[in-house]
Design a protein around this motif. Structure first.
Motif, PDB file in Angstrom:
ATOM      1  N   LYS A  53       0.833  -1.201   0.000  1.00  0.00           N
ATOM      2  CA  LYS A  53       0.000   0.000   0.000  1.00  0.00           C
ATOM      3  C   LYS A  53       0.867   1.249   0.000  1.00  0.00           C
ATOM      4  O   LYS A  53       0.532   2.262  -0.618  1.00  0.00           O
ATOM      5  N   ALA A  54       1.982   1.191   0.702  1.00  0.00           N
ATOM      6  CA  ALA A  54       2.889   2.334   0.804  1.00  0.00           C
ATOM      7  C   ALA A  54       4.323   1.821   0.870  1.00  0.00           C
ATOM      8  O   ALA A  54       4.580   0.770   1.467  1.00  0.00           O
ATOM      9  N   HIS A 104       9.063   6.260  -4.347  1.00  0.00           N
ATOM     10  CA  HIS A 104       8.036   6.308  -3.296  1.00  0.00           C
ATOM     11  C   HIS A 104       6.660   5.963  -3.851  1.00  0.00           C
ATOM     12  O   HIS A 104       6.365   6.174  -5.028  1.00  0.00           O
ATOM     13  N   LYS A 105       5.855   5.408  -2.977  1.00  0.00           N
ATOM     14  CA  LYS A 105       4.450   5.117  -3.258  1.00  0.00           C
ATOM     15  C   LYS A 105       3.665   5.418  -1.983  1.00  0.00           C
ATOM     16  O   LYS A 105       3.895   4.801  -0.951  1.00  0.00           O
ATOM     17  N   ASN A 106       2.787   6.407  -2.071  1.00  0.00           N
ATOM     18  CA  ASN A 106       2.014   6.841  -0.889  1.00  0.00           C
ATOM     19  C   ASN A 106       2.913   7.004   0.338  1.00  0.00           C
ATOM     20  O   ASN A 106       2.633   6.443   1.408  1.00  0.00           O
ATOM     21  N   PRO A 107       3.985   7.758   0.208  1.00  0.00           N
ATOM     22  CA  PRO A 107       4.975   7.829   1.300  1.00  0.00           C
ATOM     23  C   PRO A 107       4.492   8.533   2.556  1.00  0.00           C
ATOM     24  O   PRO A 107       5.041   8.318   3.641  1.00  0.00           O
ATOM     25  N   GLU A 144       1.200   8.518   3.700  1.00  0.00           N
ATOM     26  CA  GLU A 144      -0.135   8.007   4.009  1.00  0.00           C
ATOM     27  C   GLU A 144      -0.035   7.192   5.280  1.00  0.00           C
ATOM     28  O   GLU A 144       0.922   6.440   5.473  1.00  0.00           O
ATOM     29  N   VAL A 176       0.000   4.505   7.881  1.00  0.00           N
ATOM     30  CA  VAL A 176       0.085   3.040   7.923  1.00  0.00           C
ATOM     31  C   VAL A 176       0.458   2.657   9.351  1.00  0.00           C
ATOM     32  O   VAL A 176       0.575   3.516  10.226  1.00  0.00           O
ATOM     33  N   THR A 211       4.263   6.388   8.791  1.00  0.00           N
ATOM     34  CA  THR A 211       4.225   6.458   7.328  1.00  0.00           C
ATOM     35  C   THR A 211       5.437   5.702   6.792  1.00  0.00           C
ATOM     36  O   THR A 211       6.399   5.453   7.527  1.00  0.00           O
ATOM     37  N   ALA A 212       5.368   5.371   5.521  1.00  0.00           N
ATOM     38  CA  ALA A 212       6.522   4.717   4.896  1.00  0.00           C
ATOM     39  C   ALA A 212       7.741   5.625   4.972  1.00  0.00           C
ATOM     40  O   ALA A 212       8.864   5.167   5.222  1.00  0.00           O
ATOM     41  N   TYR A 213       7.532   6.917   4.766  1.00  0.00           N
ATOM     42  CA  TYR A 213       8.643   7.875   4.817  1.00  0.00           C
ATOM     43  C   TYR A 213       9.309   7.865   6.195  1.00  0.00           C
ATOM     44  O   TYR A 213      10.541   7.776   6.301  1.00  0.00           O
ATOM     45  N   CYS A 251       4.834  -6.252   6.570  1.00  0.00           N
ATOM     46  CA  CYS A 251       5.755  -5.125   6.422  1.00  0.00           C
ATOM     47  C   CYS A 251       7.201  -5.591   6.527  1.00  0.00           C
ATOM     48  O   CYS A 251       7.493  -6.640   7.107  1.00  0.00           O
TER      49      CYS A 251
END
Length: 441
Positions: A186-187, A201-204, A206, A208, A332-334, A402
């Protein structure tokens, strides 16, 4: 106060009222009877017929007065009891209104046992229970007891996540020519570990959920406060974990070093080890080795959020040392990528997390071997990636599958965070990102 308690109190009040009424009635009737007896005794001691008639008339008058006195006394008692009952009902009504108001403000509120608020994550088995409870947001300096989520269907956990921050600095960092990499997550995000440059990045940014990847942050905080060879005696804090937790199977009374505990967290993903670390470091930070395990864990979580903020994390709130799903906990993923970079630059963490298994002999003499949950560094796992150097997996009901992973080749190191992917997708996603990062010019 619940309905059963209210009904019980009203029933008890009624019993008291009836008792008072009967007692008052008896006392007044007894008094009247004595008056009548006195009058009759006077008549018997020598009175004329006329006197008898008159006295009979007086006797009737006395009986009427006594009856009136009874009625007056009864009315007075009734009025007193009615007022008392009204006061009690008013107080109960106010308490009930307050309870309703509290429930309206906190729709998930309910009583929680001390044991239930500190249960933990199953690494490879998705947790199936849920928690309820009011929530206080956690920041670096404001942390409350976590309210864990055992059944995601029962809690609107997304409603507790604030609007995330995307400032100009973050916008600039994410303003890249994003490569076309197909992943299940998802991210996700990919960093150059040395420059912190975002490579994909993808939905960094968002929301999670971290699951056990949070143990990287737990390890970083532990190393900030302790030497690797510092000794920790395992206490009853390990009873805080849930029955479905992944664990290192620590026992009370065992003595481990901090490095042993980190291996117990990073390889088999032991939630018992995470709470042992949190309790020890929390007490150390409080400068109170007699602090309760709950107080110590709360303090440790405060340190986690403070450490995360120092690493540049802006859109995360951590509630537990092991990452179990909790109301108000998110990332977040970031942000997990930033934590991953810090972990990848820490020699102790990378030395431990790059092992497929680890044999540890405790200070107290126990000899144990733990196996890593990270298939990227296990040669015959089917998802082995030769350049991988750790770091940490995570799984929970809300977080999904994850991994925060690192890879190194020819002096170049990259870190990716893959959040909320599928069972096989998390490995494939991570390999695709890490390979791209290492091969990118």
């Amino acid at each position: 106060m619940n309905k059963k308690s209210l009904l019980g109190l009203l029933f008890f009040t009624c019993i008291i009222m009836i008792g008072l009424y009967i007692g008052a009635d008896y006392m007044v009737r007894h008094s009247s009877s004595e008056t009548t007896k006195d009058k009759s005794y006077a008549l018997e001691e020598g009175s004329t017929k006329e006197d008898n008639i008159n006295d009979s008339t007086d006797d009737v008058t006395v009986d009427d007065q006594a009856q009136q006195l009874i009625e007056d006394e009864n009315d007075a008692y009734k009025e007193i009891l009615a007022k008392a009952a009204d006061n009690i009902l008013a107080q109960e009504s106010q308490q009930l209104d307050n309870s309703v108001n509290d429930m309206a403000l906190n729709p998930a509120i309910d009583s929680v046992t001390q044991e239930s608020w500190l249960t933990n994550e199953g690494e490879e088995a998705l947790s199936a229970d849920s928690t309820k409870g009011d929530v206080l947001s956690a920041t670096a300096d404001n942390v409350s007891e976590p309210q864990l989520i055992y059944n995601a269907k029962d809690v609107d956990y997304m409603s507790y996540i604030p609007e995330l921050i995307i400032d100009s600095e973050l916008e600039q960092t994410l303003d890249i020519s994003n490569p076309d990499i197909s992943i299940d997550a998802k991210a996700a995000i990919l960093f150059d570990a040395d420059t912190k440059e975002v490579l994909y990045h993808k939905n960094p940014v968002e929301a999670v959920f971290p699951a056990s990847t949070i143990k990287l942050l737990t390890s970083l905080v532990a190393l900030d406060w302790c030497d690797e060879e510092e000794q920790v005696t395992i206490g009853d804090e390990i009873t805080m974990i849930a029955s479905d937790s992944t664990r290192a199977y620590l026992k009370e009374g065992e003595i481990l070093t901090i490095r042993d505990l980190m291996a117990a967290m990073l390889l088999p993903s032991g939630n018992d080890a995470a709470y042992a670390v949190a309790t020890y470091v929390g007490r150390k930070s409080l400068d109170n080795m007699e602090a309760t395990k709950e107080e110590a864990v709360i303090e440790f979580v405060r340190l986690m959020n403070k450490k995360a903020a120092a690493l540049g994390v802006k859109n995360s709130c951590f509630k537990t040392p092991d990452g179990y799903d909790a109301i108000g906990q998110y990332t977040t993923a970031y942000d997990m990528g930033l934590i991953g970079i810090a972990a990848a630059q820490n020699d102790t963490i990378t030395e431990i997390s790059c092992q497929s298994s680890s044999r540890n002999i405790f200070v107290s003499g126990e000899d144990v071997t733990w196996t890593n949950t990270n298939k990227l560094i296990k040669q015959y796992s089917g998802q082995f990636y030769s350049h991988a150097v750790g770091l940490k997996t995570g799984t929970s009901t809300i977080a999904g599958r994850c991994i925060v992973a690192a890879a190194e080749c020819d002096g170049k190191k990259v870190v990716c965070a893959v959040m909320d992917s599928t069972s096989t997708g998390r490995w494939e996603d991570a390999i695709a990102l890490l390979k791209y990062g290492l091969e990118k010019e």
